[in-house]
Design a protein around this motif. Structure first.
Motif, PDB file in Angstrom:
ATOM      1  N   TYR A 116      99.025  46.868  88.471  1.00 14.72           N
ATOM      2  CA  TYR A 116      99.957  45.856  88.975  1.00 14.72           C
ATOM      3  C   TYR A 116      99.791  44.544  88.194  1.00 14.72           C
ATOM      4  O   TYR A 116     100.785  43.893  87.846  1.00 14.72           O
ATOM      5  N   LEU A 117      98.547  44.136  87.916  1.00 16.60           N
ATOM      6  CA  LEU A 117      98.310  42.884  87.180  1.00 16.60           C
ATOM      7  C   LEU A 117      98.869  42.965  85.758  1.00 16.60           C
ATOM      8  O   LEU A 117      99.463  42.010  85.252  1.00 16.60           O
ATOM      9  N   VAL A 118      98.686  44.120  85.118  1.00 16.29           N
ATOM     10  CA  VAL A 118      99.210  44.301  83.761  1.00 16.29           C
ATOM     11  C   VAL A 118     100.730  44.253  83.773  1.00 16.29           C
ATOM     12  O   VAL A 118     101.371  43.626  82.914  1.00 16.29           O
ATOM     13  N   ALA A 119     101.337  44.915  84.769  1.00 17.91           N
ATOM     14  CA  ALA A 119     102.804  44.895  84.881  1.00 17.91           C
ATOM     15  C   ALA A 119     103.305  43.475  85.114  1.00 17.91           C
ATOM     16  O   ALA A 119     104.418  43.113  84.705  1.00 17.91           O
ATOM     17  N   GLY A 120     102.468  42.630  85.746  1.00 16.26           N
ATOM     18  CA  GLY A 120     102.868  41.250  85.995  1.00 16.26           C
ATOM     19  C   GLY A 120     102.695  40.338  84.794  1.00 16.26           C
ATOM     20  O   GLY A 120     103.043  39.154  84.865  1.00 16.26           O
ATOM     21  N   GLY A 121     102.127  40.856  83.698  1.00 15.09           N
ATOM     22  CA  GLY A 121     102.036  40.057  82.487  1.00 15.09           C
ATOM     23  C   GLY A 121     100.631  39.716  82.022  1.00 15.09           C
ATOM     24  O   GLY A 121     100.455  39.050  81.001  1.00 15.09           O
ATOM     25  N   TYR A 122      99.590  40.179  82.753  1.00 17.17           N
ATOM     26  CA  TYR A 122      98.226  39.857  82.321  1.00 17.17           C
ATOM     27  C   TYR A 122      97.838  40.778  81.164  1.00 17.17           C
ATOM     28  O   TYR A 122      98.133  41.973  81.197  1.00 17.17           O
ATOM     29  N   PRO A 123      97.176  40.255  80.117  1.00 19.06           N
ATOM     30  CA  PRO A 123      96.821  41.073  78.947  1.00 19.06           C
ATOM     31  C   PRO A 123      95.953  42.268  79.342  1.00 19.06           C
ATOM     32  O   PRO A 123      94.879  42.097  79.930  1.00 19.06           O
TER      33      PRO A 123
END
Length: 311
Positions: free
Chosen positions: A265-272
């Motif tokens: 979820y964090l990656v999908a939100g834009g976190y590297p």
């Protein structure tokens, strides 16, 4: 008091004023070189050059008295200018000697032709050598000036870079504090030696015995992700935990799948993605007793650890 005595007195005074500190070898050499130039023929032949050497020596003395690291460069320049004055004086003397020899050659051309010619040749050779010495000293003085200017530029650049680094560090700290304040609205946040720890209750994120995020959990994780993106240069360690009920292998697998779900979820939100690691910890590191329902609920959690910024 003669002019030479006055100059010697000034040099003695300068030496006594600096006796409380140890002068650099360059400053000692510069003083000696100026003493020779100011008390020798150069004072009469090329007074303007001797004056330039005096000004440079005064700059070196001032830098020495102020404990400036530039004293060596100034002293080097002062020594070279004193030596240049002596070289130019020597050239003037040789030029005068050559003129005198040429006049004598014309006067005694018939009787002393060979002897006078040899003397003139020697004078010319000496003059050429003196001119070469003067040119070399002038070149070295120019190189020294250039070196001093380059050193000053490097020092200024270093100071500017340090100030910029301090500014960026302060801005990063402010962003981190603002992020913590925002995260506190949606999760438990505390600072530990391992970094800033964000704790999300497992019951809020997942249904019992499941690893799929609940709809309400997505909204909360969305707010957490938005806050984390303010400092997305930090490494994140997403760790899933369970209570002590059930088999260890199953708990480790469940906690790993839940940590993976939060990481995704964090990656999908834009976190590297290269800055996020997900780990299933099972029943390890409980924060409460597993003997009560409330304690087990507290142990079922996901922690997001924001690693400290590397210095």
């Amino acid at each position: 008091m003669t002019k030479r005595n006055m100059i010697a007195s000034v040099l003695v005074t300068l030496g006594l004023a600096a006796c409380a500190k140890t002068a650099s070898p360059e400053l000692v050499d510069a003083r000696a070189a100026y003493a020779r130039a100011s008390t020798g023929p150069a004072q009469q032949n090329v007074p303007a050059e001797v004056q330039k050497a005096k000004v440079s020596l005064e700059k070196a003395e001032l830098a020495f008295n102020q404990n400036s690291p530039d004293q060596r460069d100034y002293a080097y320049v002062a020594e070279r200018k004193s030596q240049l004055a002596e070289a130019l004086s020597m050239r003037a003397e040789h030029a005068a000697a050559r003129a005198k020899a040429e006049a004598q050659l014309a006067k005694d051309k018939d009787a002393n032709h060979n002897r006078t010619k040899d003397e003139l040749d020697r004078t010319r050779t000496n003059l050429t050598a003196a001119e070469q010495i003067a040119a070399d000293e002038k070149r070295r003085a120019a190189e020294s000036d250039s070196k001093a200017a380059a050193s000053a530029t490097l020092a200024a650049d270093a100071a500017a870079k340090a100030a910029e680094a301090d500014k960026r560090a302060a801005e990063a700290d402010l962003k981190l504090k603002a992020m913590q304040i925002e995260l506190a609205k949606w999760a438990a946040v505390k600072e530990e030696p391992r970094g800033v720890v964000i704790t999300l209750s497992g019951s809020v994120l997942f249904a019992s015995d499941k690893a799929a995020l609940l709809p309400a959990a997505r909204n909360r994780l969305g707010q957490v992700t938005a806050a984390l993106l303010e400092t997305k240069d930090r490494r994140l360690d997403v760790q899933g935990f369970t209570d002590s009920q059930g088999k260890d292998a199953y708990n480790v697998d469940l906690s790993q799948r839940r940590a993976d779900a939060v990481r995704t979820y964090l990656v999908a939100g834009g976190y590297p993605p290269d800055l996020i690691v997900a780990s299933g910890m099972g029943k390890a590191s409980p924060v409460a007793e597993n003997t009560t329902a409330e304690g087990r609920a507290n142990n079922r959690r996901v922690e997001i650890i924001i690693a400290p910024k590397k210095i």
